[in-house]
Design an enzyme around this catalytic site. Structure first.
Site, PDB file in Angstrom:
ATOM      1  N   ASP A 105      47.568  37.770  42.769  1.00 39.47           N
ATOM      2  CA  ASP A 105      46.705  38.235  41.668  1.00 39.47           C
ATOM      3  C   ASP A 105      47.042  39.684  41.302  1.00 39.47           C
ATOM      4  O   ASP A 105      47.004  40.066  40.134  1.00 39.47           O
ATOM      5  CB  ASP A 105      45.228  38.095  42.072  1.00 39.47           C
ATOM      6  CG  ASP A 105      44.919  36.670  42.509  1.00 39.47           C
ATOM      7  OD1 ASP A 105      45.417  35.734  41.864  1.00 39.47           O
ATOM      8  OD2 ASP A 105      44.209  36.489  43.517  1.00 39.47           O
TER       9      ASP A 105
ATOM     10  N   HIS B  91      40.173  34.249  45.120  1.00 39.38           N
ATOM     11  CA  HIS B  91      41.527  33.868  44.692  1.00 39.38           C
ATOM     12  C   HIS B  91      41.529  32.628  43.797  1.00 39.38           C
ATOM     13  O   HIS B  91      42.434  31.810  43.866  1.00 39.38           O
ATOM     14  CB  HIS B  91      42.406  33.654  45.948  1.00 39.38           C
ATOM     15  CG  HIS B  91      43.826  33.319  45.639  1.00 39.38           C
ATOM     16  ND1 HIS B  91      44.650  34.126  44.876  1.00 39.38           N
ATOM     17  CD2 HIS B  91      44.586  32.263  45.985  1.00 39.38           C
ATOM     18  CE1 HIS B  91      45.842  33.570  44.777  1.00 39.38           C
ATOM     19  NE2 HIS B  91      45.828  32.430  45.435  1.00 39.38           N
TER      20      HIS B  91
END
Ligand code: APR
Length: 336
Positions: free
Chosen positions: A155, A184
Site C-alpha cells: 500500500d 490491508h
C-alpha cells in the site's frame, strides 16, 4: 547465521520473493516450503552464486509434518505468502476459510519449531490472517507481538508511485515514503498524504482528484486483478513489498531505528502501543509506523495520529469500523 523460510515458495508471490531473498547477502540459508512444485523452484534458485544455500521441502503426503518442521528448524524469519487465490464461483468467505486454515497450520508449525522467529504474513485477508497467527501462537504460549508483522508495504509502494504519476515532471516515486495506516484491504487502507513532502503535491490537487488518488491506493489491487484477466492478483509488486519489509527487519538486526509501517498487534508490552490503541477505537491490530531493532518492534510512532488532516480522520473512522469486524473474524476462527 541467518536462516529465512518462505512458506508458499512455489507460488506467484513466493517465487519472485524467494529470488529477491536469494540475492540478499545477509541471508545464509534460504529454506523453501510448499505443497507443490517446490523442488523445481529450489533447484533453479540453488544455481545462483549468491551468499546463501537453498533447501526445498515438500511434504510426502497430506499428513506429513516433517517437511514443514525441517524447513522451519532454526529459522530466524518466516515469510508466509501461502494460500489460494480466489477462483470463479468462490465467495470471499470460501477464500477466507481456506486461507485461514492454511495460515493456522503454518502458525502451529512455527509455534512448535521456531517460536522465536520473526513472522511476516502476506496471505490474504491480512486483516484477519494476522490475528489468526497471533491467536495460534498465544494458544501455544509462544506469542511475541514484537515479532509478528502483517505486510502492508504494498500500500505504501502504491501510494508513493501513484502520487508521483500525477506529477511526472516534478517528482519520482522514490521521492516519497508515504505513511499508510489502518489495514490491508479497500477502505481499511488510509494513506496519509497530508504529512511530509507529499502535502505540497496534495494541495495542488482538487478535492475530486484527491479522492480519486486515495481511492486508487485503496483499490489498487483491483487494477492488477483486472489486467491479469482471471490469472490471479498482484504477485511481483507484492513480492517486492514483502522483500522490502524483510530487508528492513534484517537491517535492524545490526542497525536499530529502522522505521517501517506494518500491521501489528497493539500489545501493551510495545512502547507506544497502548497510546495508539486509544486513538484507533481500541483495536488490537492496526498498521502504523514502527521503529525496528534487533528484538523486533521497539516502538509504535502513534504521535502521527495527532497530526492527520480532518479528511484523514474521517477515512480513519471508516477503516476502524471495518477493521474491527475483520479482526474479530480472525480471532473467532481460532477460538471456535
Ligand atoms: N503450505 C504451504 N504452501 C501452500 C499451502 C500450505 N498449506 N497451501 C497452498 N500453498 C501454496 C500453493 O501451493 C502455491 O504455490 O501457496 C502458493 C500460493 O501461490 P498462488 O496460488 O500463485 O497465489 P499467490 O498469487 O502467490 O497469492 C498467495 O497471497 O496476496 C495473497 O490473496 C493472496 O492469499 C493469497 C496469497
Amino acid at each position: 547465521m541467518v536462516k529465512v523460510t518462505v512458506c508458499g515458495a512455489a507460488g506467484g508471490i513466493g517465487q519472485p520473493l524467494s529470488l529477491l531473498l536469494k540475492l540478499n547477502p545477509k541471508i545464509d540459508e534460504l529454506a523453501l516450503f510448499d505443497v507443490v512444485n517446490v523442488p523445481g523452484v529450489g533447484a533453479d534458485l540453488s544455481h545462483i552464486c549468491s551468499n546463501s544455500t537453498t533447501s526445498s521441502h515438500l511434504p510426502s503426503a497430506k499428513e506429513d509434518k516433517t517437511a514443514l518442521a525441517d524447513s522451519l528448524k532454526n529459522s530466524d524469519l518466516v515469510i508466509i505468502p501461502a494460500g489460494v487465490p480466489r477462483k470463479p464461483g468462490m465467495t470471499r468467505d470460501d477464500l477466507f476459510n481456506i486461507n485461514a486454515s492454511i495460515v493456522q497450520g503454518l502458525a502451529q508449525g512455527i509455534a512448535e519449531t521456531c517460536p522465536d522467529a520473526f513472522v511476516l504474513i502476506i496471505s490474504n485477508p491480512v486483516n484477519s490472517t494476522v490475528p489468526i497467527v497471533a491467536e495460534t501462537l498465544k494458544k501455544n504460549n509462544v506469542f511475541n507481538p514484537k515479532k509478528l508483522f502483517g505486510v502492508t508495504t504494498l500500500d505504501i509502494v502504491r501510494a508513493n508511485t501513484f502520487i508521483s504519476q500525477l506529477f511526472p515532471k516534478e517528482s519520482k516515486p522514490t521521492d516519497f515514503n508515504i505513511n499508510v495506516i489502518g489495514g490491508h484491504s479497500g477502505e481499511t487502507i488510509v494513506p496519509l498524504y497530508s504529512l511530509g513532502n507529499s502535502k505540497q503535491y496534495l494541495d495542488k490537487l482538487s478535492e475530486e482528484q484527491q479522492k480519486e488518488l486515495i481511492h486508487r491506493v485503496q483499490f489498487g489491487g483491483d487494477e492488477v486483478v483486472q489486467a491479469k484477466n482471471g490469472a490471479g492478483s498482484a504477485t511481483l509488486s507484492m513480492a517486492y513489498a514483502g522483500y522490502k519489509l524483510a530487508e528492513s527487519i534484517l537491517k535492524a538486526l545490526d542497525t536499530p531505528n529502522v522505521v517501517e509501517c506494518t500491521f501489528l498487534n497493539l500489545d501493551s508490552s510495545i512502547k507506544g502501543a497502548s497510546e495508539a490503541k486509544k486513538l484507533v477505537g481500541n483495536l488490537d491490530f492496526f498498521s502504523l509506523p514502527v521503529k525496528l531493532g534487533k528484538s523486533g518492534i521497539e516502538e509504535v510512532q502513534y504521535e502521527i495520529l495527532d497530526k492527520i488532516s480532518d479528511n484523514e480522520k474521517k477515512l480513519l473512522e471508516v477503516a476502524v469500523d471495518q477493521l474491527s469486524k475483520n479482526i474479530e473474524k480472525g480471532v473467532s476462527f481460532v477460538k471456535k
